[in-house]
Scaffold this motif. Sequence first.
Motif, short mmCIF file in Angstrom:
data_model
loop_
_atom_site.label_atom_id
_atom_site.label_comp_id
_atom_site.label_asym_id
_atom_site.label_seq_id
_atom_site.Cartn_x
_atom_site.Cartn_y
_atom_site.Cartn_z
N ARG A 26 0.83 -1.20 0.00
CA ARG A 26 0.00 0.00 0.00
C ARG A 26 0.87 1.25 0.00
O ARG A 26 1.82 1.35 0.77
N LEU A 27 0.54 2.21 -0.86
CA LEU A 27 1.24 3.49 -0.90
C LEU A 27 0.48 4.58 -0.16
O LEU A 27 1.08 5.50 0.38
N SER A 28 -0.85 4.50 -0.18
CA SER A 28 -1.71 5.45 0.53
C SER A 28 -3.05 4.74 0.76
O SER A 28 -3.18 3.54 0.50
N ASP A 29 -4.05 5.47 1.22
CA ASP A 29 -5.36 4.86 1.45
C ASP A 29 -5.98 4.30 0.18
O ASP A 29 -6.77 3.36 0.22
N THR A 30 -5.63 4.87 -0.98
CA THR A 30 -6.28 4.47 -2.23
C THR A 30 -5.32 4.01 -3.31
O THR A 30 -5.74 3.68 -4.41
N THR A 31 -4.01 3.97 -3.03
CA THR A 31 -3.04 3.57 -4.06
C THR A 31 -2.14 2.45 -3.55
O THR A 31 -1.94 2.29 -2.35
N PHE A 32 -1.57 1.70 -4.47
CA PHE A 32 -0.72 0.57 -4.12
C PHE A 32 0.29 0.34 -5.24
O PHE A 32 0.22 0.94 -6.31
N ILE A 33 1.25 -0.53 -4.97
CA ILE A 33 2.24 -0.91 -5.98
C ILE A 33 2.44 -2.42 -5.92
O ILE A 33 2.38 -3.03 -4.84
N VAL A 34 2.63 -3.02 -7.08
CA VAL A 34 2.88 -4.45 -7.19
C VAL A 34 4.26 -4.66 -7.81
O VAL A 34 4.57 -4.08 -8.86
N PHE A 35 5.11 -5.43 -7.14
CA PHE A 35 6.39 -5.85 -7.69
C PHE A 35 6.27 -7.31 -8.08
O PHE A 35 5.75 -8.12 -7.32
N TYR A 36 6.77 -7.67 -9.25
CA TYR A 36 6.61 -9.06 -9.69
C TYR A 36 7.64 -9.43 -10.74
O TYR A 36 8.28 -8.57 -11.36
N VAL A 37 7.81 -10.72 -10.92
CA VAL A 37 8.68 -11.28 -11.95
C VAL A 37 7.80 -11.97 -12.98
O VAL A 37 6.93 -12.76 -12.63
N ARG A 38 8.02 -11.66 -14.23
CA ARG A 38 7.24 -12.30 -15.29
C ARG A 38 7.88 -13.62 -15.68
O ARG A 38 9.08 -13.70 -15.91
N SER A 39 7.07 -14.66 -15.75
CA SER A 39 7.60 -15.97 -16.08
C SER A 39 8.09 -16.05 -17.52
O SER A 39 8.87 -16.93 -17.87
N ASP A 75 9.46 -9.24 -1.33
CA ASP A 75 8.52 -8.87 -0.28
C ASP A 75 8.63 -7.37 -0.04
O ASP A 75 9.73 -6.82 -0.01
N ALA A 76 7.49 -6.69 0.10
CA ALA A 76 7.46 -5.24 0.30
C ALA A 76 6.51 -4.90 1.44
O ALA A 76 5.55 -5.61 1.69
N CYS A 77 6.81 -3.79 2.12
CA CYS A 77 5.91 -3.30 3.17
C CYS A 77 5.97 -1.78 3.18
O CYS A 77 6.94 -1.19 2.72
N PRO A 78 4.93 -1.10 3.72
CA PRO A 78 4.91 0.36 3.72
C PRO A 78 6.02 0.96 4.56
O PRO A 78 6.43 0.39 5.58
N GLY A 79 6.49 2.14 4.13
CA GLY A 79 7.45 2.89 4.91
C GLY A 79 6.74 3.78 5.92
O GLY A 79 5.58 3.55 6.27
N GLU A 80 7.42 4.80 6.36
CA GLU A 80 6.89 5.61 7.46
C GLU A 80 5.85 6.63 6.99
O GLU A 80 5.18 7.25 7.81
N GLU A 81 5.74 6.88 5.70
CA GLU A 81 4.80 7.85 5.19
C GLU A 81 4.28 7.41 3.83
O GLU A 81 4.82 6.48 3.22
N ASP A 82 3.22 8.03 3.36
CA ASP A 82 2.64 7.66 2.07
C ASP A 82 3.69 7.72 0.96
O ASP A 82 4.49 8.65 0.89
N GLY A 83 3.65 6.72 0.11
CA GLY A 83 4.57 6.67 -1.02
C GLY A 83 5.90 6.04 -0.72
O GLY A 83 6.72 5.87 -1.63
#
Length: 193
Positions: A26-39, A75-83
């Motif tokens: 999650r980046l904010s209440d309404t935004t997110f980011i996906v990290f992935y590897v394409r097969s 693996d990803a997790c939110p930092g201390e502030e939005d974005g």
Amino acid sequence: DTETVTTSYDTSGNNTATVPGASVCRLSDTTFIVFYVRSSDNNFYFRTGSISGSTITMDTETVYTGSPTFVFGIDACPGEEDGKVVLAYQDGTQELGSSGGTWVQVLSYLTCTTNSVTVTYTVSSSTYGTGGFNVQPFWSVASYTQGMAYGLFSTQTSGGVRLIKYSYIDVNGGLTGADVKTVHLELPTGSGT
């Protein structure tokens, strides 16, 4: 979306096995980011997105900063502030299943906006050494607390010894550390993994 991330194995054997991974943050209440590897190409990508009611909108697919290849254990997790995002992954010189590949654990503290990732701080460990199928590392986890970002990584040496290592970033002071602790989980037994 249209990209399906699955575990796939080539019928020619383990030497061409690919094990893609993905992580959403999650980046904010309404935004997110996906990290992935394409097969299809084993490259590392990200896509930002937003949620409005029951609608999810995904932005443009972009190759991750630095274009690491043969990435696993994302693996990803939110930092201390939005974005802000903490990202841990394992970057290899060859895809999982190839003998002789080397692997490096990477922990980064990121600033993310639409279709953009800026690496604020990053730390990379020494290599894990070489090995064949099921000897490379499989797992990582990212965490963030009180100004400190952590990456916890599992690995198995070429001699079969199972280990856990961690790296850290002090996001306020920019201090970093890699391979600061090694926990020997167990010695190899028999010929299995």
